[in-house]
Design an enzyme around this catalytic site. Structure first.
Site, PDB file in Angstrom:
ATOM      1  N   SER A 147      -9.684   2.020  -4.172  1.00 51.19           N
ATOM      2  CA  SER A 147     -10.328   1.314  -3.064  1.00 51.19           C
ATOM      3  C   SER A 147     -11.800   1.704  -3.046  1.00 51.19           C
ATOM      4  O   SER A 147     -12.170   2.797  -3.495  1.00 51.19           O
ATOM      5  CB  SER A 147      -9.699   1.722  -1.727  1.00 51.19           C
ATOM      6  OG  SER A 147     -10.479   1.252  -0.638  1.00 51.19           O
ATOM      7  N   TYR A 160      -6.517   7.924   4.368  1.00 48.38           N
ATOM      8  CA  TYR A 160      -6.550   6.872   3.331  1.00 48.38           C
ATOM      9  C   TYR A 160      -7.735   7.095   2.394  1.00 48.38           C
ATOM     10  O   TYR A 160      -7.593   7.036   1.167  1.00 48.38           O
ATOM     11  CB  TYR A 160      -6.631   5.507   4.022  1.00 48.38           C
ATOM     12  CG  TYR A 160      -6.675   4.307   3.093  1.00 48.38           C
ATOM     13  CD1 TYR A 160      -5.495   3.730   2.619  1.00 48.38           C
ATOM     14  CD2 TYR A 160      -7.878   3.731   2.708  1.00 48.38           C
ATOM     15  CE1 TYR A 160      -5.529   2.623   1.785  1.00 48.38           C
ATOM     16  CE2 TYR A 160      -7.919   2.626   1.875  1.00 48.38           C
ATOM     17  CZ  TYR A 160      -6.740   2.073   1.416  1.00 48.38           C
ATOM     18  OH  TYR A 160      -6.781   0.973   0.588  1.00 48.38           O
TER      19      TYR A 160
HETATM   20  P1  NAP Z   1      -0.023  -4.698   1.676  1.00 44.15           P
HETATM   21  O1  NAP Z   1      -0.047  -6.177   1.782  1.00 44.15           O
HETATM   22  O2  NAP Z   1       0.316  -3.886   2.866  1.00 44.15           O
HETATM   23  O3  NAP Z   1       0.931  -4.319   0.460  1.00 44.15           O
HETATM   24  C1  NAP Z   1       1.275  -2.986   0.188  1.00 44.15           C
HETATM   25  C2  NAP Z   1       2.408  -2.978  -0.816  1.00 44.15           C
HETATM   26  O4  NAP Z   1       2.773  -1.605  -1.052  1.00 44.15           O
HETATM   27  C3  NAP Z   1       3.633  -3.707  -0.307  1.00 44.15           C
HETATM   28  O5  NAP Z   1       4.138  -4.524  -1.350  1.00 44.15           O
HETATM   29  C4  NAP Z   1       4.610  -2.584  -0.015  1.00 44.15           C
HETATM   30  O6  NAP Z   1       5.934  -3.005  -0.332  1.00 44.15           O
HETATM   31  C5  NAP Z   1       4.176  -1.518  -1.002  1.00 44.15           C
HETATM   32  N1  NAP Z   1       4.603  -0.184  -0.601  1.00 44.15           N
HETATM   33  C6  NAP Z   1       4.278   0.492   0.529  1.00 44.15           C
HETATM   34  N2  NAP Z   1       4.937   1.661   0.568  1.00 44.15           N
HETATM   35  C7  NAP Z   1       5.689   1.712  -0.571  1.00 44.15           C
HETATM   36  C8  NAP Z   1       6.609   2.653  -1.103  1.00 44.15           C
HETATM   37  N3  NAP Z   1       6.901   3.807  -0.457  1.00 44.15           N
HETATM   38  N4  NAP Z   1       7.203   2.392  -2.287  1.00 44.15           N
HETATM   39  C9  NAP Z   1       6.938   1.240  -2.942  1.00 44.15           C
HETATM   40  N5  NAP Z   1       6.080   0.299  -2.491  1.00 44.15           N
HETATM   41  C10 NAP Z   1       5.483   0.546  -1.307  1.00 44.15           C
HETATM   42  O7  NAP Z   1      -1.438  -4.150   1.186  1.00 44.15           O
HETATM   43  P2  NAP Z   1      -2.471  -4.682   0.091  1.00 44.15           P
HETATM   44  O8  NAP Z   1      -3.730  -4.963   0.771  1.00 44.15           O
HETATM   45  O9  NAP Z   1      -1.840  -5.706  -0.763  1.00 44.15           O
HETATM   46  O10 NAP Z   1      -2.678  -3.335  -0.733  1.00 44.15           O
HETATM   47  C11 NAP Z   1      -2.327  -3.193  -2.106  1.00 44.15           C
HETATM   48  C12 NAP Z   1      -3.141  -2.045  -2.671  1.00 44.15           C
HETATM   49  O11 NAP Z   1      -4.513  -2.396  -2.646  1.00 44.15           O
HETATM   50  C13 NAP Z   1      -3.005  -0.743  -1.887  1.00 44.15           C
HETATM   51  O12 NAP Z   1      -2.997   0.367  -2.748  1.00 44.15           O
HETATM   52  C14 NAP Z   1      -4.263  -0.735  -1.040  1.00 44.15           C
HETATM   53  O13 NAP Z   1      -4.633   0.553  -0.663  1.00 44.15           O
HETATM   54  C15 NAP Z   1      -5.233  -1.365  -2.012  1.00 44.15           C
HETATM   55  N6  NAP Z   1      -6.424  -1.923  -1.372  1.00 44.15           N
HETATM   56  C16 NAP Z   1      -6.341  -2.957  -0.499  1.00 44.15           C
HETATM   57  C17 NAP Z   1      -7.496  -3.449   0.087  1.00 44.15           C
HETATM   58  C18 NAP Z   1      -7.494  -4.598   1.057  1.00 44.15           C
HETATM   59  O14 NAP Z   1      -8.547  -4.886   1.644  1.00 44.15           O
HETATM   60  N7  NAP Z   1      -6.393  -5.295   1.241  1.00 44.15           N
HETATM   61  C19 NAP Z   1      -8.725  -2.878  -0.221  1.00 44.15           C
HETATM   62  C20 NAP Z   1      -8.777  -1.809  -1.099  1.00 44.15           C
HETATM   63  C21 NAP Z   1      -7.612  -1.349  -1.695  1.00 44.15           C
HETATM   64  P3  NAP Z   1       7.265  -2.602   0.472  1.00 44.15           P
HETATM   65  O15 NAP Z   1       6.881  -2.388   1.915  1.00 44.15           O
HETATM   66  O16 NAP Z   1       8.155  -3.777   0.245  1.00 44.15           O
HETATM   67  O17 NAP Z   1       7.761  -1.361  -0.204  1.00 44.15           O
END
Ligand code: NAP
Length: 254
Positions: A147, A160
């Site tokens: 991130s 985070y």
């Molecule tokens: P999201 O929509 O909340 O998705 C998070 C994913 O992680 C879900 O598929 C969830 O699936 C999975 N997850 C959570 N806990 C887990 C566990 N214990 N075991 C296996 N899977 C797990 O968030 P997102 O925005 O797509 O984020 C994806 C990645 O991008 C993350 O690492 C986040 O930090 C990073 N990121 C996001 C942003 C942003 O602005 N959105 C920015 C920078 C970085 P289940 O609940 O089904 O397990």
């Protein structure tokens, strides 16, 4: 160079693929003709996604129930991917969570939860995949989804930020050690993209103020990640390892 062409037939495992960026990465590699294993806890969502991926042109699509906080499940997930897809070429370490709140009010459990998924989970997945590649003598490629907050900080997301800074440093440390096994490790550092992890935030006053700080004056659209993601997931980045690439509309500059 056609970044996607290189992924045709490649076997890609994506964690946290039940929504948000992970599901988008799965659709992206499916369109390139890759074989995809999608892993997360919510298998109902994964099963729906598998059908979508097949429709988009995935060579194969397979759902795996995975909680990255469970070490045994991680080893089983790598083994199931290899068995279902006939091997593994690319691991996308995408699963991540946030616990919002000021650090002074957070519990030890909040901190442990974030580290357990964002840091320990990424580590265990990377090591499990690397052991597979070492045993088979085949090259490997790991893309960690870190991130922008691995480089800068924001109020209310301290644990985070710490976890993502750890992922950036882990990317470099593992890249150094894994290169001897022909395993590359790089990271993407997304800025803000609207998904469930930050749902509703961009409609608040704080969210709107934050958008005004982004030099490009908008949050990301998931497709803004496609080029950098395909670069790292494909052999187009074959001489890159230990890199962390921001994709943030210039947010790190402000
Ligand atoms: P999201 O929509 O909340 O998705 C998070 C994913 O992680 C879900 O598929 C969830 O699936 C999975 N997850 C959570 N806990 C887990 C566990 N214990 N075991 C296996 N899977 C797990 O968030 P997102 O925005 O797509 O984020 C994806 C990645 O991008 C993350 O690492 C986040 O930090 C990073 N990121 C996001 C942003 C942003 O602005 N959105 C920015 C920078 C970085 P289940 O609940 O089904 O397990």
């Amino acid at each position: 160079m056609d970044l996607g062409a290189d992924l045709k037939g490649r076997r890609v495992l994506i964690t946290g693929a039940s929504g948000g960026l992970g599901a988008h990465f799965a659709r992206t590699v499916a369109r390139c003709g890759a074989a995809v294993a999608v892993a997360a806890r919510r298998t109902d969502r994964l099963n729906d996604l598998v059908e979508t991926l097949k429709g988009l042109g995935a060579a194969q699509a397979h759902a795996i129930e995975l909680d990255v906080t469970h070490g045994a499940a991680i080893h089983a997930c790598v083994a199931e991917t290899v068995s279902a897809l006939g091997g593994l070429d690319v691991l996308v370490n995408n699963a991540g969570i946030v616990r919002r709140g000021l650090a002074i009010d957070q519990t030890a459990e909040d901190f442990d939860d974030v580290m357990s998924v964002n840091l320990r989970g990424v580590w265990l997945m990377a090591v499990a995949a690397a052991r597979h590649w070492r045993e088979t003598g085949t090259p490997g490629n790991i893309v960690n989804i870190a991130s922008m907050l691995g480089e800068r900080v924001s109020t209310g997301t301290a644990s985070y930020c710490v976890s993502k800074a750890g992922v950036v440093q882990m990317t470099k440390a593992l890249a150094l050690e894994f290169a001897r096994h022909r395993i590359r490790v790089n990271a993407l550092e997304p800025g803000y993209f609207e998904t469930e992890i930050n749902a509703g935030f961009f409609d608040t006053e704080a969210g709107k103020a934050m958008i005004r700080q982004i030099p490009m004056r908008r949050i990301g659209r998931v497709e803004d990640l496609d080029g950098p993601f395909l670069l790292l997931a494909s052999d187009a980045s074959r001489f890159m390892t230990g890199a962390a690439i921001p994709v943030d509309g210039g947010h790190l500059l402000s």
